[in-house]
Design a protein around this motif. Structure first.
Motif, PDB file in Angstrom:
ATOM      1  N   ARG A 329      43.440  35.539  63.046  1.00 55.44           N
ATOM      2  CA  ARG A 329      43.930  34.517  61.791  1.00 55.44           C
ATOM      3  C   ARG A 329      44.808  34.923  60.650  1.00 55.44           C
ATOM      4  O   ARG A 329      46.067  34.124  59.922  1.00 55.44           O
ATOM      5  CB  ARG A 329      42.717  34.348  60.906  1.00 55.44           C
ATOM      6  N   LYS A 330      44.860  36.588  60.947  1.00 57.56           N
ATOM      7  CA  LYS A 330      45.749  37.474  60.214  1.00 57.56           C
ATOM      8  C   LYS A 330      46.995  36.766  60.702  1.00 57.56           C
ATOM      9  O   LYS A 330      48.404  36.820  59.988  1.00 57.56           O
ATOM     10  CB  LYS A 330      45.715  38.979  60.231  1.00 57.56           C
ATOM     11  N   GLU A 331      47.325  36.511  62.249  1.00 53.35           N
ATOM     12  CA  GLU A 331      48.559  36.418  62.814  1.00 53.35           C
ATOM     13  C   GLU A 331      48.499  34.656  62.673  1.00 53.35           C
ATOM     14  O   GLU A 331      49.697  34.121  63.456  1.00 53.35           O
ATOM     15  CB  GLU A 331      48.131  36.987  64.175  1.00 53.35           C
ATOM     16  N   GLY A 332      48.140  34.254  61.732  1.00 56.53           N
ATOM     17  CA  GLY A 332      48.147  32.591  61.484  1.00 56.53           C
ATOM     18  C   GLY A 332      47.614  32.012  62.865  1.00 56.53           C
ATOM     19  O   GLY A 332      47.684  30.402  62.989  1.00 56.53           O
ATOM     20  N   ILE A 333      46.734  31.957  63.494  1.00 56.40           N
ATOM     21  CA  ILE A 333      45.790  31.704  64.818  1.00 56.40           C
ATOM     22  C   ILE A 333      44.717  31.183  64.082  1.00 56.40           C
ATOM     23  O   ILE A 333      44.154  32.130  64.113  1.00 56.40           O
ATOM     24  CB  ILE A 333      46.220  32.272  66.128  1.00 56.40           C
ATOM     25  N   ILE A 334      43.833  30.335  64.325  1.00 62.08           N
ATOM     26  CA  ILE A 334      42.475  30.073  64.593  1.00 62.08           C
ATOM     27  C   ILE A 334      42.470  29.712  65.965  1.00 62.08           C
ATOM     28  O   ILE A 334      43.004  28.787  66.740  1.00 62.08           O
ATOM     29  CB  ILE A 334      42.567  28.786  63.826  1.00 62.08           C
TER      30      ILE A 334
END
Length: 377
Positions: A329-334
């Motif tokens: 999530r920190k990398e913009g991935i769900i």
């Protein structure tokens, strides 16, 4: 006697306390969605056509199907589905309603259900609510299934074998040809296949693995849903006319639920029409899935077992699954953690679901994070 607080505290301690996730930023890569054909994220592209064709569709049925006067769209869509499958179709409000209703209605005297160990919770609930006689066989273990059928076929008027064509947590497939072979060897065996995760994704017209394998005529009940690749909501059962009449009269979720809104049914029909012509997207999704799966297997050092757009990364631990989901999530991935009771103890995982409009390069941060986590596990 445990209190509600005790139960919640226990779940929290085991890292299994769940919360409804907040809406994500639109620029995040969503690998948790079942929008396999990426139809849902492009819905606005079809709005003009939808309004021209179905702009007068009512927003409520205002009653169940057995009472409602607003059924024009339901009947038209069932007729269209029947033309695709070559069998009668019946709409339900959701996949859960469809499985609970169909299993319950088919729970006739002297019937035994024989179910794959990993069938969806809605099927299990249908068996329990219907107080069905049932046995379970180890996942995809055709030898054990055949053993049960051989032993029990003389003790019951009918045996209904239940499986999913694509299993939602592992991404593997049922051996449909072998299931059909077992059915054909016994006059009193029926076949019930849930195609929830295959509808839209497999087959020339996207009708599922039954279509891909040319087995539609050999399966007594096919369940499909619109809330995944169908970019809508609701579900359907495909069966013969006799079973459809039984469902209309005995499937309690069908009888006692307000029918799905006509406007929703109209949208599902439009989406299904689009799906039948999305062979290019299906081919791309399959290619993406194969490449993604190879990378996961390289990182984990073992086979995922997946042959579809659903690919698991097993952590075997809830805390690890939560940690990885947080890093992603920190990398913009769900990509959400899957924990008990959805999977058995030791089966905790990150479940990746791919969409047809995704780009392989966008997966590179995923692989990097998983590689880093591998050395920490």
């Amino acid at each position: 006697m445990p209190t509600i607080k005790d139960v919640l505290s226990g779940l929290d301690k085991e890292k299994r306390l769940r919360r409804i996730p907040d809406s994500a930023a639109s620029d995040m890569l969503d690998l948790s969605s079942n929008d396999y054909l990426s139809l849902a994220i492009h819905a606005e592209e079809f709005m003009e056509e939808f309004l021209q064709r179905f702009g007068d569709a009512p927003f409520s049925s205002s009653a169940s199907r057995l009472l409602s006067a607003r059924q024009e769209h339901h009947s038209a869509f069932e007729h269209y589905l029947s033309s695709l499958y070559g069998k009668p179709a019946l709409l339900f409000n959701s996949g859960y309603h469809a499985n609970v209703g169909c299993i319950g209605a088919l729970t006739l005297p002297h019937t035994l259900f024989v179910c794959d160990k990993l069938v969806h919770a809605s099927i299990v609930d249908g068996l329990k609510i219907g107080t069905s006689n049932f046995k379970r066989f180890p996942h995809n273990n055709i030898g054990k299934l055949n053993e049960i059928v051989e032993k029990e076929s003389c003790n019951y008027e009918r045996i209904i074998v239940v499986a999913e064509s694509i299993y939602s947590m592992d991404g593997d497939e049922a051996p449909l040809h072998k299931l059909v072979e077992i059915k054909k060897r016994h006059h009193n065996v029926m076949l019930y296949i849930d195609e929830a995760h295959a509808f839209g994704v497999r087959g020339e017209k996207g009708l599922g693995i039954a279509e891909e394998c040319s087995l539609i005529k050999d399966i007594d009940v096919i369940i499909g849903t619109f809330g995944k690749a169908g970019a809508s909501a609701g579900a359907f059962a495909v069966c013969d006319e006799e079973i459809k009449t039984l469902l209309v009269n005995c499937a309690r979720p069908f009888i006692f639920s307000t029918a799905i809104p006509p406007v929703n049914v109209a949208w599902s029909m439009l989406m299904t029409e689009k799906i039948t012509g999305m062979g290019r997207q299906r081919a791309k999704l399959r290619q993406l899935s194969q490449r993604f799966n190879k990378e996961i297997e390289r990182i984990s050092g073992k086979s995922t077992g997946s042959s579809t757009q659903i690919i698991p990364f097993i952590t075997g631990d809830s805390a690890k699954a939560l940690d990885i989901a947080g890093e992603l999530r920190k990398e913009g991935i769900i990509a959400l953690p899957i924990r008990r009771p959805t999977v058995p103890p030791g089966g905790e995982r990150i479940r990746f679901s791919l969409g047809a409009d995704m780009d392989f390069d966008s997966f590179l941060p995923v692989f990097k994070i998983l590689e880093n986590q591998r050395y920490e596990m």
